[in-house]
Every structure is written in structure tokens, then in C-alpha cells.
Design an enzyme around this catalytic site. Structure first.
Site, short mmCIF file in Angstrom:
data_model
loop_
_atom_site.label_atom_id
_atom_site.label_comp_id
_atom_site.label_asym_id
_atom_site.label_seq_id
_atom_site.Cartn_x
_atom_site.Cartn_y
_atom_site.Cartn_z
N SER A 104 30.88 17.70 -2.83
CA SER A 104 30.50 17.74 -1.41
C SER A 104 29.46 16.67 -1.10
O SER A 104 29.52 16.01 -0.06
CB SER A 104 29.95 19.12 -1.05
OG SER A 104 30.91 20.12 -1.23
N ASP A 105 28.52 16.47 -2.02
CA ASP A 105 27.52 15.41 -1.85
C ASP A 105 28.17 14.03 -1.87
O ASP A 105 27.88 13.18 -1.03
CB ASP A 105 26.49 15.49 -2.99
CG ASP A 105 25.37 16.47 -2.72
OD1 ASP A 105 25.11 16.77 -1.54
OD2 ASP A 105 24.75 16.94 -3.67
N VAL A 106 29.03 13.80 -2.85
CA VAL A 106 29.65 12.48 -2.99
C VAL A 106 30.51 12.15 -1.77
O VAL A 106 30.44 11.04 -1.22
CB VAL A 106 30.48 12.42 -4.28
CG1 VAL A 106 31.32 11.14 -4.32
CG2 VAL A 106 29.56 12.49 -5.51
N GLY A 138 28.38 11.32 1.14
CA GLY A 138 27.88 9.95 1.00
C GLY A 138 28.90 8.92 1.43
O GLY A 138 28.57 7.94 2.11
N ASP A 149 24.91 21.28 -2.68
CA ASP A 149 26.33 21.06 -2.95
C ASP A 149 27.04 22.34 -3.39
O ASP A 149 28.11 22.67 -2.87
CB ASP A 149 26.48 19.97 -4.02
CG ASP A 149 27.93 19.76 -4.39
OD1 ASP A 149 28.58 18.90 -3.76
OD2 ASP A 149 28.43 20.44 -5.31
#
Length: 409
Positions: A179-181, A184, A147
Site C-alpha cells: 500500500s505504501d509503495v 508512492g 500499511d
């Protein structure tokens, strides 16, 4: 289960955040989530503490708060993916699932026979979602992606931070692995779209999601500002590139966000501030002119706003329908009556801790509400039940697999 996706079963081969965030959201919507984890170890984030959740005696458990943030509404099945018999078990489970989510490096599952091309032979209508740093194609495909790295490479940090040359100037990452969230969430959208396509055509497909792609896509107006003008936007601190005044200001006892979205709101603000004539100044009458003369207007506003207390400004501006708000610490966020009224904190039953807190889902449905069926599971909590109910393995079969280290029960 009665959620809108209660007819869907997901095999979750992911770990850390982007993949688990996707599967947790699908689980909130009613899907059955079977989370495959390494025996004795589990998802890496189980150890990403402190803080850890406490048991009923106040002692730390094996599960970190980080893990608890993204793994509710799942069943934990511990299978050794590196063992051929473990791979066979996972392939057998795939035959009974609608969706697979994984976030291994490109090609990382091929050696196990768990890549899309291998699994679609078992289940042709399978929706298979891969989440990687850079996608399945392109010159960076084989790189690992994290991220923080993606926030930098994807441009987010170039517009986040303080301008200038002082000691506090420079780019800053967002304080959440955004960025990860976001990846997802895009994975949830992609999976649901692929399921809709399958419902119409009977065809499964591979959904290829890259953190870098998502970060570039969600640059939103900042990306379009560049594409339209040819000028790359830079650091602006808490200011907005296209709207003025739309930033944080110091009051006499705290900080306030002033979010003026149109000229009428600016005039209302000026009246509250006792500076009605400012809204008549040709430099500031329209948003376009306020953007042009930002460097002249903002110091005037700073000098005025700092003279009164935060609560006074909030009260007066809310009465005048001028968007504003405090900069809350996270403890104050969960104490906020609006956050409480929207059930953004929930309590879930946990076999070790008794009760554990969880952040509520923002999805509110009138006819098929989100269900909080279970807290994030302890490692291997559901191995025996899933292997018996889904694969019809006997108690003796499971015991023998556990003795060989293929599964943990």
C-alpha cells in the site's frame, strides 16, 4: 543531470516509505531531491534494522537496509523543524523548489507554517503533495494510517490468504508494504500531472493522496467483480477468481506457477501433460466452463503435475509457449539471468561503505535513461552545500545555526 525531470527541484519533508518512494522515483528521473531530516536522528527508517549497511571494515553503520531501499538520488539536509528559525529556513528553501512532498498527519504542518495554504503564499505555482493514511477529508482524516492497517481496511487481505478453516487458513498481508509503495507511485503520477498543469496554466495545486484510496483503487478486477455482481470475493489462496488454471501447483521437487490465459494455451498444456483429451472435455473447453468446474479440474491437474520435476515442466511448457515459472526466493530472483540482464541490481558509491547495492529502476528510456547519481546519503551530508548554493548562506551563518542546534552539518 540530464534526466527527463532534471529541471525540477523537490523539497522532501516525508519519511518512512510512501513519501520517500515517491521522491526516490522522481530523483531517478532526474529531479533534484532535497531531503529534510531531523538533526542527529534523521528519517525513522535509518534505525529500522538489522540489517544495517556495513562500512568498509565490515562494521554496522547507522543506516538500515530499509532506509537504503528508498532514499538514493537525494541530498540530506538536517534542519530542526520544531524551531522557528528552522521553519524559516525550510520556507526559504520552498521559494526555490517546484514540489513539496510531505506525509505528516492532517494539519500537522500548519503549526509550523509549512502547510499548503501557508507555502502557496510564498510560491503560488508550488505543487504540494500530501500523503496520509486516509486523506485530507472524511471521517477518518485525523487517524494515523499504516500499511498493514490499510491492507486490511482496504480489502487486500480479504482476497489474500488461504480459504477454509484449517490452522493455515485466513487472511494474510502481502510480504511487502505494498500500500505504501503503490501510494508512492501514484504520488509520482500526481506530481507529474500537476507539473504539466502548471506548465500550461502557471497554477500550482495541492495533491491529496490517501493510502486507503490507493488500496481501494488497486483492487482492480476484484473490486469490479464485486461491483458487477454484488458478491464480495473471498480468499482463494494462489488461485485466480476469473481464470483457470491460473495458480501454483506442487511438482515433485518444488512449486510452479501455471498461468494459462486462454483456451489455446490450455490445450497446449494438456498436450504436454499427456492429457490432450482433457481439453476436449466440455467441462473444460472454455475458460468460463473451467471456472465453473474449477473444483473438478484442479485436483486432476494437481495429481498429474506432482509426478514430474519442476525443471521438466518449465522446459516443456516454455517450449510449448504456455506461461509458467518457478516460485523464486529473493536470492534466486537476483541470480536470475533475466533480472541481471535488465540491470535490476546496481552498485552505488557510498562515503562510508565504499559500495552499496541498490535495486535498479524498472524504467528504461531510450533517450533519457535513469541516472544513479548517489547512494542514499548519510545524515546531514548536504546541509552545508544546499544552504550555501540554494540560499546563499555564508560559512559563518551555517556554523552559527549549527551551534544553536538549528541545523546539523
Amino acid at each position: 543531470m540530464s534526466g527527463p525531470l532534471s529541471h525540477i527541484r523537490v523539497l522532501d519533508l516525508s519519511r518512512i516509505l510512501a513519501g520517500p518512494w515517491a521522491s526516490q522515483t522522481l530523483g531517478d528521473l532526474g529531479a533534484e531531491i532535497i531531503k529534510i531530516e531531523r538533526p542527529q536522528v534523521g528519517d525513522d527508517t535509518r534505525q529500522w534494522g538489522p540489517p544495517y549497511i556495513k562500512d568498509e571494515d565490515g562494521n554496522d553503520t547507522r543506516d538500515a537496509a530499509y532506509y537504503m531501499s528508498a532514499n538514493r538520488n537525494k541530498r540530506s539536509v538536517a534542519i530542526d523543524m520544531a524551531a522557528p528559525d528552522g521553519q524559516a529556513l525550510i520556507r526559504d528553501l520552498v521559494a526555490h523548489c517546484d514540489v513539496v512532498i510531505e506525509n505528516f498527519k492532517v494539519g500537522g504542518l500548519k503549526k509550523y507554517g509549512l502547510d499548503y495554504d501557508s507555502l502557496k503564499k510564498i510560491k503560488p505555482d508550488l505543487v504540494y503533495c500530501s500523503i496520509t493514511g486516509f486523506g485530507q477529508t472524511g471521517p477518518y482524516a485525523n487517524r494515523a494510517g499504516y500499511d498493514f492497517l490499510i491492507q486490511g481496511m482496504g480489502g487486500l487481505m480479504s482476497v489474500t490468504g488461504q480459504p477454509g478453516n484449517g490452522p493455515e487458513a485466513g487472511p494474510v498481508k502481502v510480504g511487502v508494504a505494498l500500500s505504501d509503495v503503490m501510494t508512492g507511485l501514484y504520488a509520482v503520477i500526481g506530481v507529474q500531472a500537476a507539473l504539466a498543469h502548471r506548465d500550461r496554466t502557471g497554477e500550482g495545486q495541492h495533491v491529496d493522496l490517501a493510502l486507503l484510496d490507493v488500496q481501494v483503487a488497486t483492487l482492480a478486477n476484484q473490486a469490479m467483480n464485486y461491483l458487477a455482481s454484488g458478491n464480495a470475493p473471498g480468499l482463494m489462496g494462489n488461485a485466480h477468481p476469473n481464470i483457470v488454471p491460473y495458480q501454483a501447483f506442487a511438482t515433485s521437487d518444488g512449486h510452479m506457477i501455471l498461468a494459462v490465459g486462454n483456451d489455446n494455451q490450455f490445450a497446449k498444456f494438456c498436450k504436454v501433460a499427456g492429457m490432450a483429451e482433457l481439453a476436449e472435455d466440455e467441462r473444460f473447453t472454455t475458460n468460463a466452463s473451467r471456472v465453473k468446474y474449477r473444483d473438478e479440474l484442479v485436483p486432476i491437474l494437481r495429481e498429474r503435475i506432482v509426478k514430474d520435476e519442476l525443471d521438466w515442466w518449465i522446459s516443456q511448457l516454455e517450449t510449448a509457449h504456455v506461461p509458467c515459472g518457478p516460485i523464486n526466493t529473493i536470492d534466486r530472483v537476483f541470480a536470475d539471468p533475466q533480472v541481471q540482464a535488465r540491470d535490476m541490481k546496481v552498485e552505488l558509491d557510498h562515503p562510508v561503505a565504499g559500495k552499496v547495492p541498490s535495486v535498479g529502476s524498472p524504467l528504461k528510456f531510450s533517450n533519457s535513461p535513469v541516472e544513479y547519481r548517489n547512494a542514499p546519503p548519510v545524515l546531514a551530508a548536504d546541509t552545508k552545500d544546499v544552504l550555501k548554493s540554494v540560499l546563499s548562506l555564508s560559512e559563518d551563518d551555517i556554523t552559527k545555526l549549527a551551534e544553536r542546534g538549528i541545523v546539523q552539518q
